[in-house]
Write a protein that holds these residues in place. Sequence first.
Motif, PDB file in Angstrom:
ATOM      1  N   TYR A  68      10.706  22.843  12.387  1.00 50.97           N
ATOM      2  CA  TYR A  68      10.076  23.981  13.030  1.00 50.97           C
ATOM      3  C   TYR A  68      10.708  24.300  14.381  1.00 50.97           C
ATOM      4  N   LEU A 214      10.631  24.945   1.933  1.00 52.31           N
ATOM      5  CA  LEU A 214      11.795  24.744   2.788  1.00 52.31           C
ATOM      6  C   LEU A 214      12.685  23.616   2.269  1.00 52.31           C
ATOM      7  N   TRP A 218      16.803  23.495   2.392  1.00 47.27           N
ATOM      8  CA  TRP A 218      17.208  22.914   3.674  1.00 47.27           C
ATOM      9  C   TRP A 218      16.833  21.432   3.685  1.00 47.27           C
ATOM     10  N   TRP A 220      15.824  19.230   5.592  1.00 48.96           N
ATOM     11  CA  TRP A 220      15.340  19.106   6.974  1.00 48.96           C
ATOM     12  C   TRP A 220      15.087  17.664   7.385  1.00 48.96           C
TER      13      TRP A 220
END
Length: 422
Positions: A68, A214, A218, A220
């Motif tokens: 984020y 996500l 991605w 992340w």
Amino acid sequence: MSEPTPPAPFRFRPGPPHWLALAVSVLPLALYAFSSREGDLPLYFNTARAFLDGAVPNRDFRFEYPPYALLWFVPATWVGGDVRGFILAFGLQLTLFDALIKWLLLSEGARRWGTGWRAWAPFAAYSVVSWIQSLHYLKRYDLLPAALTLFALVALMRRREGWAGVALAVGAVTKLYPAVLVPLALAVCWRRGAKPTRALVAGLAAGVLPLVPLSFVWPWWKFASFHVERGLQVESLSAGLLWAAHLLGFAHAQWVHAPAAYELQGPDAEAVRAVTRQLWVAGSLLAAAVSVRGAWRRPPVHMEDLARLAGVPLVAFVILNPVLSPQYLIWLTGAAALALLSGSVGPAAALLVAAAITRGIFAGSTYRTGIQPSFTLLLLARNAMVLGAGIAWAREAWRLGWPGVEALPEAKDAPSPTLSGG
């Protein structure tokens, strides 16, 4: 055992003094947003620019922060256009979050003490410290999760459990550390009943839900590998002690500019780093357990009670960490300011002073090559203040001796909300 019923709060009616105070406290930082100092801002811009150009974080370029964080960088990058524009836009964005923090402190002070002098203490103390911290306050993004964390604490105390959950989740996926407050929030809500607990859990779930889609585009989670590889950052508690031992000739450490920060390296530093990591994990878990036990045994009645409980895991996570960058003190100052509302001000004042004097570790020192003995003493004093505040709050939580739960002189002498609070 049912949760104690808190006394009725004053009604917060903002007037000209509140608006004037807010403007005075925010204006210096808004002006500082125009400063040419860069800090980590070019890094934020470059990653957001690459993202907007179609690159995938942790696949096409390394992104060292939780996912984020990047989303907070995108608006200023889009508006600013280039690095200079981004620095201004992002600084003004942070100034808005600074204003939110200070407004929450103003409102909580007024709700607690009406027009009494102590109502202004959290706001005034935080404002002064924010000005002193400006060097990294508006040149890092830690103010964003700090605002979300303070909002979560206020929402939790005002029985807006769903919003508290959302704020904690978004804060954790922005900077990770707000996650240490989730057990405390669950304990507080559990004592209130099934409905508040469901609301908190729903808020937490809503905050992390975007991670699911996500994950398909991605990777992340790879940000964690960067932090696992980090060394012993020079300002951490254990690094300060090791550097002092080095200056006294009892150990040997090299002061090195690593990719992300200055670190101590060498065999002694590696041994200290290994022990520090174990203490950090164990200490953070223990601190979270102490805060949960305190909230379960005697639920917080006033805002400052919750702030002190939250301070226990927050301080442990910061001071035991093998990495303690100067902006980490921003994580603690909101809760410290709220803790000034009643009871002993010693631990809260120590944290605020520690945040204020952090800037002195850099000013005039040979920070790039290894700080001198006098600045090492300042670093040790700063870290001792943070550690001492955490221990003091942990003892309060363990002994259930929170100010505000039992009758205190401040509470006894406070005017009745029904007579003077409106």
